[in-house]
Scaffold this motif. Sequence first.
Motif, PDB file in Angstrom:
ATOM      1  N   TYR A  30       0.842  -1.200   0.000  1.00  0.00           N
ATOM      2  CA  TYR A  30       0.000   0.000   0.000  1.00  0.00           C
ATOM      3  C   TYR A  30       0.875   1.248   0.000  1.00  0.00           C
ATOM      4  CZ  TYR A  30      -3.686  -3.253   1.257  1.00  0.00           C
ATOM      5  OH  TYR A  30      -4.572  -4.302   1.260  1.00  0.00           O
ATOM      6  N   GLU A  32       0.908   5.708  -0.495  1.00  0.00           N
ATOM      7  CA  GLU A  32       0.171   6.964  -0.620  1.00  0.00           C
ATOM      8  C   GLU A  32       1.060   7.999  -1.280  1.00  0.00           C
ATOM      9  OE1 GLU A  32      -1.092   8.948   2.988  1.00  0.00           O
ATOM     10  OE2 GLU A  32       0.523   8.013   4.108  1.00  0.00           O
ATOM     11  N   PRO A  69      -8.708   3.543   2.574  1.00  0.00           N
ATOM     12  CA  PRO A  69      -8.459   3.026   3.924  1.00  0.00           C
ATOM     13  C   PRO A  69      -9.566   3.427   4.882  1.00  0.00           C
ATOM     14  CG  PRO A  69      -7.038   4.898   3.466  1.00  0.00           C
ATOM     15  CD  PRO A  69      -7.808   4.626   2.209  1.00  0.00           C
ATOM     16  N   LYS A  70      -9.880   2.537   5.802  1.00  0.00           N
ATOM     17  CA  LYS A  70     -10.888   2.779   6.835  1.00  0.00           C
ATOM     18  C   LYS A  70     -10.191   2.920   8.190  1.00  0.00           C
ATOM     19  CE  LYS A  70     -14.163   2.526   3.927  1.00  0.00           C
ATOM     20  NZ  LYS A  70     -14.770   3.765   3.513  1.00  0.00           N
ATOM     21  N   GLY A  73      -8.587  -0.126  10.123  1.00  0.00           N
ATOM     22  CA  GLY A  73      -7.436  -0.822   9.563  1.00  0.00           C
ATOM     23  C   GLY A  73      -7.737  -1.648   8.326  1.00  0.00           C
ATOM     24  N   THR A  74      -8.985  -1.645   7.854  1.00  0.00           N
ATOM     25  CA  THR A  74      -9.346  -2.379   6.647  1.00  0.00           C
ATOM     26  C   THR A  74      -9.386  -1.417   5.461  1.00  0.00           C
ATOM     27  OG1 THR A  74     -11.724  -2.069   6.983  1.00  0.00           O
ATOM     28  CG2 THR A  74     -10.709  -4.038   7.979  1.00  0.00           C
ATOM     29  N   TYR A  75      -9.679  -1.965   4.276  1.00  0.00           N
ATOM     30  CA  TYR A  75      -9.716  -1.173   3.058  1.00  0.00           C
ATOM     31  C   TYR A  75     -10.995  -1.469   2.286  1.00  0.00           C
ATOM     32  CZ  TYR A  75      -4.771  -0.856   4.115  1.00  0.00           C
ATOM     33  OH  TYR A  75      -3.576  -0.652   4.751  1.00  0.00           O
ATOM     34  N   PHE A 131       2.194   3.302   2.942  1.00  0.00           N
ATOM     35  CA  PHE A 131       1.040   3.671   3.758  1.00  0.00           C
ATOM     36  C   PHE A 131       1.025   2.841   5.031  1.00  0.00           C
ATOM     37  CE2 PHE A 131      -3.403   3.051   5.048  1.00  0.00           C
ATOM     38  CZ  PHE A 131      -3.744   4.369   5.295  1.00  0.00           C
ATOM     39  N   GLU A 132       0.847   3.526   6.133  1.00  0.00           N
ATOM     40  CA  GLU A 132       0.689   2.872   7.437  1.00  0.00           C
ATOM     41  C   GLU A 132      -0.762   3.059   7.863  1.00  0.00           C
ATOM     42  OE1 GLU A 132       2.948   1.056   8.926  1.00  0.00           O
ATOM     43  OE2 GLU A 132       4.460   1.530   7.407  1.00  0.00           O
ATOM     44  N   PRO A 133      -1.537   1.970   7.984  1.00  0.00           N
ATOM     45  CA  PRO A 133      -2.953   2.101   8.312  1.00  0.00           C
ATOM     46  C   PRO A 133      -3.171   2.672   9.708  1.00  0.00           C
ATOM     47  CG  PRO A 133      -2.312  -0.194   8.316  1.00  0.00           C
ATOM     48  CD  PRO A 133      -1.132   0.585   7.815  1.00  0.00           C
ATOM     49  N   ASN A 135      -5.537   2.529  12.863  1.00  0.00           N
ATOM     50  CA  ASN A 135      -6.527   1.643  13.465  1.00  0.00           C
ATOM     51  C   ASN A 135      -6.925   2.245  14.819  1.00  0.00           C
ATOM     52  OD1 ASN A 135      -8.081  -0.385  14.552  1.00  0.00           O
ATOM     53  ND2 ASN A 135      -6.776  -2.027  13.768  1.00  0.00           N
TER      54      ASN A 135
END
Length: 138
Positions: A30, A32, A69-70, A73-75, A131-133, A135
């Motif tokens: 991922y 950005e 991204p949500k 932590g999901t997409y 990209f670092e999600p 959460n």
Amino acid sequence: MKQFLILSLLLCFSCGSKIKKDEISLLNGYWEIKEVIFKDGTKKTYSVNTTIDFIKLDSLVGYRKKVNPKFNGTYETSNDAEPLTIRISNDSIFMSYIKDSNTWKELILSVSDKKFSVINDQGITYKYERFEPININQ
């Protein structure tokens, strides 16, 4: 100004470190976008992105798609992906795309586990960071 830009691009291509074939797998994951540098030298920076790019390569073939991204932590994604082929030519590595009878390519300028950058046929440079999600459930 144009002569300076052309000279800078030539120096970048001729003196820059070569991308090694075994570094291509670092593109998986991922990403950005952080900055776009236009042909005239103007820049656009991105501090927040609502969509990010997901790249999946198996050897020299794969795809690239946009995902959202949500906060958990999901997409969220669609099934719309751009087929991607890695092409190696004269010590340069290109990301080549063919979709809906359109073809384009991007020259990979640099790649590491945390960043990569490309330049397209129009002379526009794109700089990405891993990209670092986020959460918020942790």
